[in-house]
Motif scaffolding. Structure first.
Motif, PDB file in Angstrom:
ATOM      1  N   ASP A  12     -18.538   7.361  -0.444  1.00 61.23           N
ATOM      2  CA  ASP A  12     -17.236   6.798  -0.084  1.00 61.23           C
ATOM      3  C   ASP A  12     -16.115   7.389  -0.926  1.00 61.23           C
ATOM      4  OD1 ASP A  12     -18.322   5.002   1.843  1.00 61.23           O
ATOM      5  OD2 ASP A  12     -18.980   3.725   0.191  1.00 61.23           O
ATOM      6  N   SER A  13     -16.425   7.727  -2.173  1.00 62.36           N
ATOM      7  CA  SER A  13     -15.438   8.333  -3.069  1.00 62.36           C
ATOM      8  C   SER A  13     -16.180   9.192  -4.083  1.00 62.36           C
ATOM      9  CB  SER A  13     -14.632   7.263  -3.801  1.00 62.36           C
ATOM     10  OG  SER A  13     -13.787   7.864  -4.766  1.00 62.36           O
ATOM     11  N   ILE A  24      -9.345  -2.978  -3.121  1.00 60.54           N
ATOM     12  CA  ILE A  24      -9.802  -1.816  -2.354  1.00 60.54           C
ATOM     13  C   ILE A  24      -9.401  -1.979  -0.893  1.00 60.54           C
ATOM     14  CG2 ILE A  24     -11.851  -0.632  -1.469  1.00 60.54           C
ATOM     15  CD1 ILE A  24     -11.510   0.111  -4.311  1.00 60.54           C
ATOM     16  N   GLU A  25      -9.604  -3.177  -0.368  1.00 59.72           N
ATOM     17  CA  GLU A  25      -9.350  -3.417   1.049  1.00 59.72           C
ATOM     18  C   GLU A  25      -7.857  -3.496   1.350  1.00 59.72           C
ATOM     19  OE1 GLU A  25     -11.568  -6.971   1.705  1.00 59.72           O
ATOM     20  OE2 GLU A  25     -13.493  -5.907   1.906  1.00 59.72           O
ATOM     21  N   TYR A  26      -7.104  -4.285   0.589  1.00 60.50           N
ATOM     22  CA  TYR A  26      -5.692  -4.485   0.913  1.00 60.50           C
ATOM     23  C   TYR A  26      -4.885  -3.200   0.771  1.00 60.50           C
ATOM     24  CZ  TYR A  26      -0.865  -5.994   0.780  1.00 60.50           C
ATOM     25  OH  TYR A  26       0.478  -6.103   1.036  1.00 60.50           O
ATOM     26  N   PHE A  27      -5.141  -2.458  -0.319  1.00 63.50           N
ATOM     27  CA  PHE A  27      -4.370  -1.244  -0.562  1.00 63.50           C
ATOM     28  C   PHE A  27      -5.009   0.001   0.056  1.00 63.50           C
ATOM     29  CE2 PHE A  27      -2.942  -4.083  -3.987  1.00 63.50           C
ATOM     30  CZ  PHE A  27      -1.577  -3.961  -3.852  1.00 63.50           C
ATOM     31  N   ASP A  28      -6.131  -0.211   0.760  1.00 59.42           N
ATOM     32  CA  ASP A  28      -6.819   0.885   1.466  1.00 59.42           C
ATOM     33  C   ASP A  28      -7.049   2.069   0.520  1.00 59.42           C
ATOM     34  OD1 ASP A  28      -8.110   2.002   3.606  1.00 59.42           O
ATOM     35  OD2 ASP A  28      -6.287   2.678   4.622  1.00 59.42           O
ATOM     36  N   ILE A  29      -7.589   1.764  -0.645  1.00 62.80           N
ATOM     37  CA  ILE A  29      -7.692   2.765  -1.709  1.00 62.80           C
ATOM     38  C   ILE A  29      -8.640   3.904  -1.348  1.00 62.80           C
ATOM     39  CG2 ILE A  29      -8.576   3.102  -4.067  1.00 62.80           C
ATOM     40  CD1 ILE A  29      -7.185   0.489  -4.806  1.00 62.80           C
ATOM     41  N   PRO A  74       0.813  -1.220   0.000  1.00 58.74           N
ATOM     42  CA  PRO A  74       0.000   0.000   0.000  1.00 58.74           C
ATOM     43  C   PRO A  74       0.847   1.272   0.000  1.00 58.74           C
ATOM     44  CG  PRO A  74      -0.940  -1.606   1.498  1.00 58.74           C
ATOM     45  CD  PRO A  74       0.376  -2.174   1.041  1.00 58.74           C
ATOM     46  N   ALA A 134      -8.875   5.341   1.280  1.00 60.78           N
ATOM     47  CA  ALA A 134      -8.195   6.286   2.165  1.00 60.78           C
ATOM     48  C   ALA A 134      -7.132   7.111   1.427  1.00 60.78           C
ATOM     49  CB  ALA A 134      -7.538   5.539   3.325  1.00 60.78           C
ATOM     50  N   LYS A 159       0.860   4.215  -3.044  1.00 58.59           N
ATOM     51  CA  LYS A 159       0.647   5.640  -2.808  1.00 58.59           C
ATOM     52  C   LYS A 159       1.841   6.460  -3.315  1.00 58.59           C
ATOM     53  CE  LYS A 159      -0.490   8.909   0.929  1.00 58.59           C
ATOM     54  NZ  LYS A 159       0.704   9.757   0.883  1.00 58.59           N
TER      55      LYS A 159
END
Length: 231
Positions: A117-118, A90-95, A63, A97, A67
């Motif tokens: 959410d986005s 989406i979850e693993y890379f905390d996209i 992650p 956020a 970034k």
């Protein structure tokens, strides 16, 4: 002028060649680069993209690295950036956020994401969706609308399906945002045909990735130019 969206798996096949490809796409003035954030099971994609996901994950993309590279891409290039991934990505890379300034669009192919959410969402549409589902997605699609040419996996079509010819008129009647068609588009003739049927642009991934892998950057550049001549 119609728009060209080129898909490239993030950091494929390695950092050096990834940036060489981005340099080429920027030099060719490609409108949008769709960066595929890799996951273990990209089940809506064909073998060429699945393999690229496996290769990048084996390199240890984190992650923090994602970034950092998005920041680098934003500072160096003029094209718009759309992130494409799955729920697990989406979850693993905390996209969700990530700072919104790092990308222009976000497409998650197997989980509905709300505009709450986005604010920079791209939604996927196909001819088998119900009218209610289409309308709901349109309310949460803020960038462009991604219309599948037909049902199936990327990179598995022998010709461009015609399902998009059903989907485009409905989406157009409900929204004035651009409509880009992807899945199965390979040749300049394919591009011309899809645009003649109402698309504002095309998304090309598997064929570009295959050219890049088997024939190299120079061949991929010539291919981009041939598509732009039609657009």
């Amino acid at each position: 002028m119609k728009k060209l969206v080129i898909y490239l798996t993030f950091m494929y096949p390695d950092e050096e060649q990834f940036y060489q490809t981005l340099d080429m796409l920027n030099d060719c003035q490609v409108d949008v680069v769709e960066l595929g954030v890799p996951v273990l099971e990209p089940y809506m994609d064909g073998e060429i993209i699945q393999e690229s996901h496996r290769e990048v994950l084996a390199l240890g993309l984190t992650p923090a690295n994602l970034k950092r590279h998005l920041e680098e891409i934003r500072s160096r290039y003029n094209f718009e950036v759309t992130l494409m991934t799955y729920k697990s990505g989406i979850e693993y890379f905390d996209i969700l956020a990530l700072p919104e300034k790092l990308y222009d669009g976000l497409l998650c192919v197997d989980q509905f994401i709300s505009i709450n959410d986005s604010p920079r969402l791209v939604q996927l549409f196909n001819e088998q969706m119900t009218l209610d589902d289409c309308k709901d997605k349109l309310n949460h699609s803020s960038q462009f609308h991604y219309v599948m040419s037909g049902l199936g996996k990327t990179g598995t079509f022998n010709h461009v399906p015609t399902g998009y010819q059903i989907t485009i008129p409905f989406v157009r009647s409900q929204s004035d945002k651009p409509i880009y068609v992807g899945f199965g588009i390979k040749t300049a003739a394919d591009v011309a045909e899809v645009c003649e049927h109402g698309a504002d642009g095309v998304v090309i991934g598997s064929h570009f990735m295959a050219l890049l892998k088997h024939e190299g950057l120079a061949k991929a550049r010539k291919y981009i130019k041939s598509l732009q001549a039609v657009l």
